[in-house]
Design an enzyme around this catalytic site. Structure first.
Site, PDB file in Angstrom:
ATOM      1  N   ILE A 224       0.834  -1.200   0.000  1.00 41.78           N
ATOM      2  CA  ILE A 224       0.000   0.000   0.000  1.00 41.78           C
ATOM      3  C   ILE A 224       0.875   1.259   0.000  1.00 41.78           C
ATOM      4  O   ILE A 224       0.566   2.246  -0.656  1.00 41.78           O
ATOM      5  CB  ILE A 224      -0.958  -0.029   1.218  1.00 41.78           C
ATOM      6  CG1 ILE A 224      -1.950  -1.200   1.068  1.00 41.78           C
ATOM      7  CG2 ILE A 224      -1.713   1.279   1.371  1.00 41.78           C
ATOM      8  CD1 ILE A 224      -2.819  -1.463   2.298  1.00 41.78           C
ATOM      9  N   ASP A 243      11.387   3.876   4.781  1.00 45.29           N
ATOM     10  CA  ASP A 243      11.213   2.464   5.166  1.00 45.29           C
ATOM     11  C   ASP A 243      12.466   2.018   5.913  1.00 45.29           C
ATOM     12  O   ASP A 243      13.459   2.765   5.977  1.00 45.29           O
ATOM     13  CB  ASP A 243      10.955   1.564   3.942  1.00 45.29           C
ATOM     14  CG  ASP A 243      10.031   0.382   4.269  1.00 45.29           C
ATOM     15  OD1 ASP A 243      10.409  -0.435   5.148  1.00 45.29           O
ATOM     16  OD2 ASP A 243       8.949   0.285   3.684  1.00 45.29           O
ATOM     17  N   VAL A 267      10.688   3.610  11.930  1.00 49.30           N
ATOM     18  CA  VAL A 267       9.805   4.648  12.489  1.00 49.30           C
ATOM     19  C   VAL A 267       9.708   4.590  14.013  1.00 49.30           C
ATOM     20  O   VAL A 267       9.230   5.532  14.640  1.00 49.30           O
ATOM     21  CB  VAL A 267       8.380   4.608  11.874  1.00 49.30           C
ATOM     22  CG1 VAL A 267       8.389   5.000  10.419  1.00 49.30           C
ATOM     23  CG2 VAL A 267       7.704   3.257  12.103  1.00 49.30           C
ATOM     24  N   LYS A 300      -1.748 -13.724  17.115  1.00 47.09           N
ATOM     25  CA  LYS A 300      -1.782 -14.826  18.105  1.00 47.09           C
ATOM     26  C   LYS A 300      -3.052 -14.644  18.926  1.00 47.09           C
ATOM     27  O   LYS A 300      -3.451 -13.506  19.192  1.00 47.09           O
ATOM     28  CB  LYS A 300      -0.609 -14.703  19.099  1.00 47.09           C
ATOM     29  CG  LYS A 300       0.690 -15.314  18.681  1.00 47.09           C
ATOM     30  CD  LYS A 300       0.766 -16.775  19.070  1.00 47.09           C
ATOM     31  CE  LYS A 300       2.141 -17.307  18.705  1.00 47.09           C
ATOM     32  NZ  LYS A 300       2.133 -18.350  17.716  1.00 47.09           N
ATOM     33  N   ASN A 350     -10.789  -8.653  15.375  1.00 43.30           N
ATOM     34  CA  ASN A 350     -10.532  -9.810  14.530  1.00 43.30           C
ATOM     35  C   ASN A 350      -9.831 -10.871  15.381  1.00 43.30           C
ATOM     36  O   ASN A 350      -8.916 -10.535  16.141  1.00 43.30           O
ATOM     37  CB  ASN A 350      -9.637  -9.386  13.351  1.00 43.30           C
ATOM     38  CG  ASN A 350      -9.735 -10.338  12.193  1.00 43.30           C
ATOM     39  OD1 ASN A 350     -10.618 -11.203  12.150  1.00 43.30           O
ATOM     40  ND2 ASN A 350      -8.839 -10.188  11.238  1.00 43.30           N
ATOM     41  N   TYR A 356      -2.982  -6.139  17.230  1.00 44.64           N
ATOM     42  CA  TYR A 356      -3.161  -5.320  16.024  1.00 44.64           C
ATOM     43  C   TYR A 356      -4.416  -4.448  16.170  1.00 44.64           C
ATOM     44  O   TYR A 356      -4.404  -3.253  15.865  1.00 44.64           O
ATOM     45  CB  TYR A 356      -3.287  -6.265  14.825  1.00 44.64           C
ATOM     46  CG  TYR A 356      -3.346  -5.615  13.465  1.00 44.64           C
ATOM     47  CD1 TYR A 356      -2.196  -5.077  12.874  1.00 44.64           C
ATOM     48  CD2 TYR A 356      -4.545  -5.578  12.742  1.00 44.64           C
ATOM     49  CE1 TYR A 356      -2.253  -4.509  11.603  1.00 44.64           C
ATOM     50  CE2 TYR A 356      -4.599  -5.024  11.474  1.00 44.64           C
ATOM     51  CZ  TYR A 356      -3.456  -4.489  10.906  1.00 44.64           C
ATOM     52  OH  TYR A 356      -3.512  -3.929   9.646  1.00 44.64           O
TER      53      TYR A 356
HETATM   54  P1  NAI Z   1       3.223  -4.605   3.914  1.00 44.42           P
HETATM   55  O1  NAI Z   1       3.675  -5.554   4.976  1.00 44.42           O
HETATM   56  O2  NAI Z   1       3.141  -5.121   2.507  1.00 44.42           O
HETATM   57  O3  NAI Z   1       4.175  -3.295   3.910  1.00 44.42           O
HETATM   58  C1  NAI Z   1       4.467  -2.595   5.103  1.00 44.42           C
HETATM   59  C2  NAI Z   1       5.721  -1.767   4.891  1.00 44.42           C
HETATM   60  O4  NAI Z   1       6.010  -1.121   6.136  1.00 44.42           O
HETATM   61  C3  NAI Z   1       6.942  -2.616   4.525  1.00 44.42           C
HETATM   62  O5  NAI Z   1       7.632  -2.029   3.446  1.00 44.42           O
HETATM   63  C4  NAI Z   1       7.767  -2.602   5.792  1.00 44.42           C
HETATM   64  O6  NAI Z   1       9.170  -2.728   5.574  1.00 44.42           O
HETATM   65  C5  NAI Z   1       7.412  -1.248   6.382  1.00 44.42           C
HETATM   66  N1  NAI Z   1       7.710  -1.192   7.811  1.00 44.42           N
HETATM   67  C6  NAI Z   1       7.383  -2.118   8.742  1.00 44.42           C
HETATM   68  N2  NAI Z   1       7.914  -1.760   9.940  1.00 44.42           N
HETATM   69  C7  NAI Z   1       8.548  -0.577   9.755  1.00 44.42           C
HETATM   70  C8  NAI Z   1       9.271   0.290  10.604  1.00 44.42           C
HETATM   71  N3  NAI Z   1       9.453   0.002  11.907  1.00 44.42           N
HETATM   72  N4  NAI Z   1       9.796   1.435  10.088  1.00 44.42           N
HETATM   73  C9  NAI Z   1       9.636   1.728   8.770  1.00 44.42           C
HETATM   74  N5  NAI Z   1       8.956   0.931   7.913  1.00 44.42           N
HETATM   75  C10 NAI Z   1       8.427  -0.208   8.402  1.00 44.42           C
HETATM   76  O7  NAI Z   1       1.845  -4.028   4.423  1.00 44.42           O
HETATM   77  P2  NAI Z   1       0.594  -3.436   3.605  1.00 44.42           P
HETATM   78  O8  NAI Z   1      -0.373  -4.518   3.382  1.00 44.42           O
HETATM   79  O9  NAI Z   1       1.071  -2.640   2.458  1.00 44.42           O
HETATM   80  O10 NAI Z   1      -0.052  -2.480   4.723  1.00 44.42           O
HETATM   81  C11 NAI Z   1       0.263  -1.113   4.843  1.00 44.42           C
HETATM   82  C12 NAI Z   1      -0.551  -0.528   5.987  1.00 44.42           C
HETATM   83  O11 NAI Z   1      -1.954  -0.753   5.768  1.00 44.42           O
HETATM   84  C13 NAI Z   1      -0.234  -1.138   7.355  1.00 44.42           C
HETATM   85  O12 NAI Z   1      -0.312  -0.125   8.346  1.00 44.42           O
HETATM   86  C14 NAI Z   1      -1.356  -2.136   7.546  1.00 44.42           C
HETATM   87  O13 NAI Z   1      -1.603  -2.405   8.909  1.00 44.42           O
HETATM   88  C15 NAI Z   1      -2.515  -1.410   6.899  1.00 44.42           C
HETATM   89  N6  NAI Z   1      -3.586  -2.308   6.480  1.00 44.42           N
HETATM   90  C16 NAI Z   1      -3.398  -3.233   5.489  1.00 44.42           C
HETATM   91  C17 NAI Z   1      -4.438  -4.056   5.099  1.00 44.42           C
HETATM   92  C18 NAI Z   1      -4.312  -5.064   4.003  1.00 44.42           C
HETATM   93  O14 NAI Z   1      -5.309  -5.719   3.711  1.00 44.42           O
HETATM   94  N7  NAI Z   1      -3.181  -5.218   3.348  1.00 44.42           N
HETATM   95  C19 NAI Z   1      -5.746  -3.978   5.770  1.00 44.42           C
HETATM   96  C20 NAI Z   1      -5.835  -2.977   6.803  1.00 44.42           C
HETATM   97  C21 NAI Z   1      -4.778  -2.181   7.123  1.00 44.42           C
END
Ligand code: NAI
Length: 450
Positions: A224, A243, A267, A300, A350, A356
């Protein structure tokens, strides 16, 4: 990640077979492409008798957006959208005529068509009948979202206090809802409050609306976050892609593709806010938009949960946002827009996600409070709560659970990262200044939650 079922039931022999068997056929959604018309066909505008002049004003604005506007539900056309104006409706009996007129047009609603209500929020001093009428619109939108087919959606713009229909944020919200940018937003109502915006009606929602602005996106290396960075850049912003160092290569690829810069940063670092601020100012001279997208899951059951699962989730998803915002608020930036990623899990809960869910509900909580604090300097804080979005994160969900999750929303499919990104780009635009402290779900009207 590809939804093979949705592809199969929309092409060739398997499409015919699915039709014969009566299998659900998730529509191929109309998504924004530069140069495409705003709506998939003419727009019908209907209103109760007291709201006619507001309907006239909105019709004029739609005409200015090059839309073919009609006022007669009997016209034999394939409607791109139906706008129902109920701003001055004061009695429950007032809404029947316009809503039933809208209803009579729905059989001719185009694929990915739109129904958008424009109404007023109940106020503290409303008479009971007025409050009932205004509150009633809420469930009309949510019910209609569940009835529409073919990728069509129902959403509502809700005016707060004395906000007029011509307010730029009302128009920006209406434009977002009727457009293909809101492809996966369904059954949602957004409140628009009074706020100064410099926007003029003709420029609202146009490409390039973030020209000259600097946006920071965390977690931009993939999923995203990459889509958000691309979409903000498409809209004219210079994007700082943040990132963790381990994702450095992918991060550079995202930034290079859009002419942005990279900031390798965890972050959760104590000085993350200051480093973001310094990078934006030193490299680009300013900071206008921050998107808190970085997030992780460590699922978990609470009975088996250890600090190793609880703590990092809360640290990345919530505590980091709070700490970074504290620094940004301290910097007194005029008109700062913050958009944070929540989740439908933070609304409905959930199984396996108490950690989460806590973090994402926490995002919703702090967004309201942060929005109030930012309003003083013309800024906003909003949250976007995605449902099931096709990314690496959801690819890890076991097959059967994933298939069920995809079919539960009214739109019967998962969303794409770009669907979340479009909602964020709208909230990040200066004309959305009247939308503050809110949560916009991008979930295809998922069954879970309100
Ligand atoms: P993803 O796991 O594909 O990407 C997350 C990104 O955040 C990765 O590039 C990762 O390296 C980075 N990241 C993680 N920890 C970090 C840190 N400490 N400092 C800097 N960067 C860090 O996740 P996705 O699916 O793209 O999700 C993005 C956001 O949307 C998240 O906040 C997630 O909780 C939220 N979200 C996603 C959903 C989905 O269906 N994919 C549904 C609801 C919310």
């Amino acid at each position: 990640m590809t939804d093979r079922y949705a592809q199969a039931v929309n092409s060739g022999f398997t499409k015919t077979l699915a039709k014969k068997l009566g299998l659900p056929r998730p529509a191929i959604l109309r998504r924004y492409r530069a140069g495409d018309p705003l709506t998939a066909g003419p727009v019908l505008v209907v209103a109760d008798s007291a709201s006619k002049s507001d309907a006239d004003a909105l019709s004029q604005v739609l005409l200015g957006w090059d839309v073919d506007v009609r006022r007669d539900a009997g016209d034999d056309v394939r409607w791109g959208a139906v706008v129902v104006v109920l701003t001055e409706a004061a009695e429950p009996t007032a809404v029947a005529e316009p809503l039933l007129a809208a209803g009579s047009a729905l059989r001719r609603l185009a694929g990915s068509g739109r129904v958008v209500t424009v109404s007023r929020a109940p106020g503290e001093s409303d008479a009971p009948a007025l409050a009932a009428t205004r509150q009633g619109v809420d469930a009309v939108v949510r019910s209609l979202g569940k009835e529409l087919r073919g990728g069509a959606t129902a959403n509502g713009v809700v005016l707060v206090d004395d906000v007029e229909v011509g307010h730029p944020s009302v128009l920006a919200t209406l434009r977002f809802f009727v457009s293909a940018r809101s492809a996966y937003v369904d059954g949602q109502l957004l409140r628009v409050g009074p706020a100064d915006t410099a926007a003029v009606a003709g420029a609202i929602g146009r490409d390039g609306r973030l020209e000259g602005q600097v946006a920071v996106v965390t977690g931009a290396a993939r999923g995203i976050g990459t889509a958000i960075a691309r979409t903000l850049a498409r809209d004219g912003a210079t994007v700082v892609c943040v990132d963790v160092p381990a994702a450095g290569e992918a991060l550079a690829a995202t930034a290079n593709a859009i002419g942005g810069t990279t900031l390798q940063l965890d972050v959760t670092a104590d000085d993350a806010g200051q480093r973001i601020l310094d990078h934006a100012r030193e490299r680009h001279g300013r900071l206008d938009v921050v998107v808190h997208n970085a997030g992780i899951t460590r699922d978990k059951l609470l009975a088996n949960m250890k600090p190793a699962q609880w703590e990092p989730v809360v640290a990345v998803n919530l505590a980091a946002q709070l700490r970074i915002n504290e620094t940004l608020l301290g910097a007194g930036i005029e008109g700062l827009r913050i958009v944070s990623l929540a989740s439908t899990s933070g609304i409905a809960g959930n199984k396996g996600q108490t950690n989460y869910g806590f973090s994402k509900a926490g995002v919703i909580g702090h967004t309201r409070a942060t929005g109030r604090l930012l309003a003083a300097t013309g800024g906003t804080a909003n949250a976007v709560a995605p449902g099931f979005i096709e990314t690496d994160m959801t690819a890890r969900i076991p097959f059967t659970t994933r298939e069920v999750a995809r079919r539960l929303p009214s739109l019967a499919q998962g969303g794409q990262p770009v669907d979340v990104a479009e909602a964020i780009a709208f909230l990040a635009s200066p004309e959305a200044a009247g939308v503050n402290g809110q949560v916009l779900r991008v979930c295809g009207q998922h069954l879970v939650g309100q």
